[in-house]
Design a protein around this motif. Sequence first.
Motif, PDB file in Angstrom:
ATOM      1  N   PHE A  79      76.416 -20.639 -24.328  1.00  0.00           N
ATOM      2  CA  PHE A  79      77.637 -21.264 -23.809  1.00  0.00           C
ATOM      3  C   PHE A  79      77.567 -22.789 -23.783  1.00  0.00           C
ATOM      4  O   PHE A  79      78.598 -23.452 -23.683  1.00  0.00           O
ATOM      5  CB  PHE A  79      77.957 -20.733 -22.405  1.00  0.00           C
ATOM      6  CG  PHE A  79      77.073 -21.267 -21.306  1.00  0.00           C
ATOM      7  CD1 PHE A  79      75.875 -20.649 -21.002  1.00  0.00           C
ATOM      8  CD2 PHE A  79      77.440 -22.384 -20.582  1.00  0.00           C
ATOM      9  CE1 PHE A  79      75.056 -21.142 -19.994  1.00  0.00           C
ATOM     10  CE2 PHE A  79      76.637 -22.881 -19.569  1.00  0.00           C
ATOM     11  CZ  PHE A  79      75.423 -22.252 -19.272  1.00  0.00           C
ATOM     12  N   GLU A  80      76.364 -23.347 -23.870  1.00  0.00           N
ATOM     13  CA  GLU A  80      76.238 -24.806 -23.872  1.00  0.00           C
ATOM     14  C   GLU A  80      76.497 -25.412 -25.256  1.00  0.00           C
ATOM     15  O   GLU A  80      76.520 -26.640 -25.392  1.00  0.00           O
ATOM     16  CB  GLU A  80      74.841 -25.216 -23.415  1.00  0.00           C
ATOM     17  CG  GLU A  80      74.490 -24.780 -21.998  1.00  0.00           C
ATOM     18  CD  GLU A  80      73.068 -25.145 -21.629  1.00  0.00           C
ATOM     19  OE1 GLU A  80      72.691 -26.315 -21.845  1.00  0.00           O
ATOM     20  OE2 GLU A  80      72.321 -24.265 -21.166  1.00  0.00           O
ATOM     21  N   HIS A  81      76.694 -24.565 -26.256  1.00  0.00           N
ATOM     22  CA  HIS A  81      76.809 -25.060 -27.633  1.00  0.00           C
ATOM     23  C   HIS A  81      77.954 -24.368 -28.375  1.00  0.00           C
ATOM     24  O   HIS A  81      77.786 -23.898 -29.495  1.00  0.00           O
ATOM     25  CB  HIS A  81      75.486 -24.842 -28.376  1.00  0.00           C
ATOM     26  CG  HIS A  81      74.292 -25.366 -27.635  1.00  0.00           C
ATOM     27  ND1 HIS A  81      74.001 -26.713 -27.567  1.00  0.00           N
ATOM     28  CD2 HIS A  81      73.351 -24.728 -26.898  1.00  0.00           C
ATOM     29  CE1 HIS A  81      72.910 -26.888 -26.838  1.00  0.00           C
ATOM     30  NE2 HIS A  81      72.491 -25.701 -26.414  1.00  0.00           N
ATOM     31  N   LEU A  82      79.111 -24.298 -27.761  1.00  0.00           N
ATOM     32  CA  LEU A  82      80.237 -23.572 -28.348  1.00  0.00           C
ATOM     33  C   LEU A  82      81.303 -24.492 -28.947  1.00  0.00           C
ATOM     34  O   LEU A  82      82.406 -24.051 -29.254  1.00  0.00           O
ATOM     35  CB  LEU A  82      80.885 -22.672 -27.281  1.00  0.00           C
ATOM     36  CG  LEU A  82      80.054 -21.466 -26.846  1.00  0.00           C
ATOM     37  CD1 LEU A  82      80.703 -20.775 -25.651  1.00  0.00           C
ATOM     38  CD2 LEU A  82      79.895 -20.471 -27.999  1.00  0.00           C
ATOM     39  N   GLY A  83      80.985 -25.756 -29.122  1.00  0.00           N
ATOM     40  CA  GLY A  83      81.983 -26.698 -29.619  1.00  0.00           C
ATOM     41  C   GLY A  83      82.581 -26.300 -30.952  1.00  0.00           C
ATOM     42  O   GLY A  83      83.802 -26.365 -31.142  1.00  0.00           O
ATOM     43  N   ALA A  84      81.740 -25.865 -31.893  1.00  0.00           N
ATOM     44  CA  ALA A  84      82.256 -25.498 -33.215  1.00  0.00           C
ATOM     45  C   ALA A  84      83.153 -24.268 -33.135  1.00  0.00           C
ATOM     46  O   ALA A  84      84.195 -24.196 -33.820  1.00  0.00           O
ATOM     47  CB  ALA A  84      81.085 -25.232 -34.165  1.00  0.00           C
ATOM     48  N   ASP A  85      82.782 -23.293 -32.305  1.00  0.00           N
ATOM     49  CA  ASP A  85      83.596 -22.081 -32.147  1.00  0.00           C
ATOM     50  C   ASP A  85      84.955 -22.417 -31.538  1.00  0.00           C
ATOM     51  O   ASP A  85      85.999 -21.911 -31.984  1.00  0.00           O
ATOM     52  CB  ASP A  85      82.868 -21.071 -31.247  1.00  0.00           C
ATOM     53  CG  ASP A  85      81.504 -20.680 -31.791  1.00  0.00           C
ATOM     54  OD1 ASP A  85      80.636 -21.572 -31.902  1.00  0.00           O
ATOM     55  OD2 ASP A  85      81.304 -19.496 -32.110  1.00  0.00           O
ATOM     56  N   ILE A  86      84.955 -23.253 -30.508  1.00  0.00           N
ATOM     57  CA  ILE A  86      86.214 -23.624 -29.850  1.00  0.00           C
ATOM     58  C   ILE A  86      87.106 -24.419 -30.805  1.00  0.00           C
ATOM     59  O   ILE A  86      88.309 -24.153 -30.920  1.00  0.00           O
ATOM     60  CB  ILE A  86      85.921 -24.428 -28.567  1.00  0.00           C
ATOM     61  CG1 ILE A  86      85.167 -23.562 -27.556  1.00  0.00           C
ATOM     62  CG2 ILE A  86      87.217 -24.945 -27.952  1.00  0.00           C
ATOM     63  CD1 ILE A  86      84.646 -24.333 -26.351  1.00  0.00           C
ATOM     64  N   ASP A  87      86.525 -25.372 -31.509  1.00  0.00           N
ATOM     65  CA  ASP A  87      87.317 -26.181 -32.449  1.00  0.00           C
ATOM     66  C   ASP A  87      87.913 -25.318 -33.561  1.00  0.00           C
ATOM     67  O   ASP A  87      89.074 -25.507 -33.959  1.00  0.00           O
ATOM     68  CB  ASP A  87      86.447 -27.276 -33.064  1.00  0.00           C
ATOM     69  CG  ASP A  87      86.138 -28.398 -32.074  1.00  0.00           C
ATOM     70  OD1 ASP A  87      86.836 -28.494 -31.051  1.00  0.00           O
ATOM     71  OD2 ASP A  87      85.193 -29.162 -32.332  1.00  0.00           O
ATOM     72  N   ALA A  88      87.125 -24.372 -34.072  1.00  0.00           N
ATOM     73  CA  ALA A  88      87.629 -23.484 -35.127  1.00  0.00           C
ATOM     74  C   ALA A  88      88.781 -22.622 -34.613  1.00  0.00           C
ATOM     75  O   ALA A  88      89.771 -22.387 -35.324  1.00  0.00           O
ATOM     76  CB  ALA A  88      86.495 -22.604 -35.654  1.00  0.00           C
ATOM     77  N   ALA A  89      88.672 -22.151 -33.373  1.00  0.00           N
ATOM     78  CA  ALA A  89      89.747 -21.329 -32.793  1.00  0.00           C
ATOM     79  C   ALA A  89      91.009 -22.164 -32.595  1.00  0.00           C
ATOM     80  O   ALA A  89      92.126 -21.699 -32.867  1.00  0.00           O
ATOM     81  CB  ALA A  89      89.274 -20.731 -31.471  1.00  0.00           C
ATOM     82  N   ILE A  90      90.855 -23.397 -32.123  1.00  0.00           N
ATOM     83  CA  ILE A  90      92.023 -24.270 -31.931  1.00  0.00           C
ATOM     84  C   ILE A  90      92.693 -24.553 -33.277  1.00  0.00           C
ATOM     85  O   ILE A  90      93.927 -24.483 -33.394  1.00  0.00           O
ATOM     86  CB  ILE A  90      91.598 -25.576 -31.242  1.00  0.00           C
ATOM     87  CG1 ILE A  90      91.197 -25.305 -29.784  1.00  0.00           C
ATOM     88  CG2 ILE A  90      92.735 -26.605 -31.290  1.00  0.00           C
ATOM     89  CD1 ILE A  90      90.623 -26.517 -29.063  1.00  0.00           C
TER      90      ILE A  90
END
Length: 281
Positions: A79-90
């Motif tokens: 959970f401390e490294h989810l930036g790429a997943d969140i950006d891809a979802a957005i």
Amino acid sequence: MTEQAFTFDCQGDALLGFLHLPDNPSPIGLLILVGGPQYRVGAHRQYLHLARTAAASGIAAMRFDYRGVGDSEGTYPGFEHLGADIDAAIDTFKARLPHLRGVVLWGMCEGASAILIDGVRNPFVRGAALVNPWVRTASAEAQTYLKHYYGKRILSPNMWKRVLKGEVNLLRSVASVFGLVKQSRAKATATDNRPYPDRMAAGLRAYQGRCLLLMSEHDLVAREFEDVTASAPLWSGLIKAPKVVRIDVNGSDHTFSSEPHRQAAADATLNFVRDLAASEV
């Protein structure tokens, strides 16, 4: 209302997502982030309930599985490294609904932590709904148990009646308390080696959008968040800032496991999104 299942790319891995679409969506969408070791449905089917309730109210909602979770490919980055997943979802949410002017990120527990660590840095994020945010360290956990669990037990006449009847092993309880005291003191420096709560505070301080802080009454995770944010210098003034609105769900546990509490959490979320959408008009 329609529902769509699809996959999208995140650094070469295919992630599974679901969209819940009203006939006339508002300009602000709701992106639901999973918290803890769960997939897109959530405990008690809460994420599904929230997404469908949002769509029925005219708000497009998207759920998805992180890399390595549920039906998505790859390895879970933590959970401390989810930036790429969140950006891809957005990016996927925007591509599928070009009329959107922004999204609200909704996350419970570790999902809320991920929002403050990485999610709020995305310029398309208009709001953050933080639900019982996770700030646990060994020190904070020990302090929370001492204050909110053992503190109440020591003052309880019923507990002492049970001690006198021999129903409570007093020596074992005392040993447990001393162990927690030792742990809470020893971790004063160890917290510095686990900086993710500090990264959360930095994310919230830098974020210029609005936040909804949704807290359960019967939840040690929520109490731990209160204690940490009230005592840690990096959190000073952040929770009481004008951009943060706090709503407490009385009687609720951590995951809003009863229908009235689940609905109360959904209502608070949808009102938050509607207010943001109104400001976009």
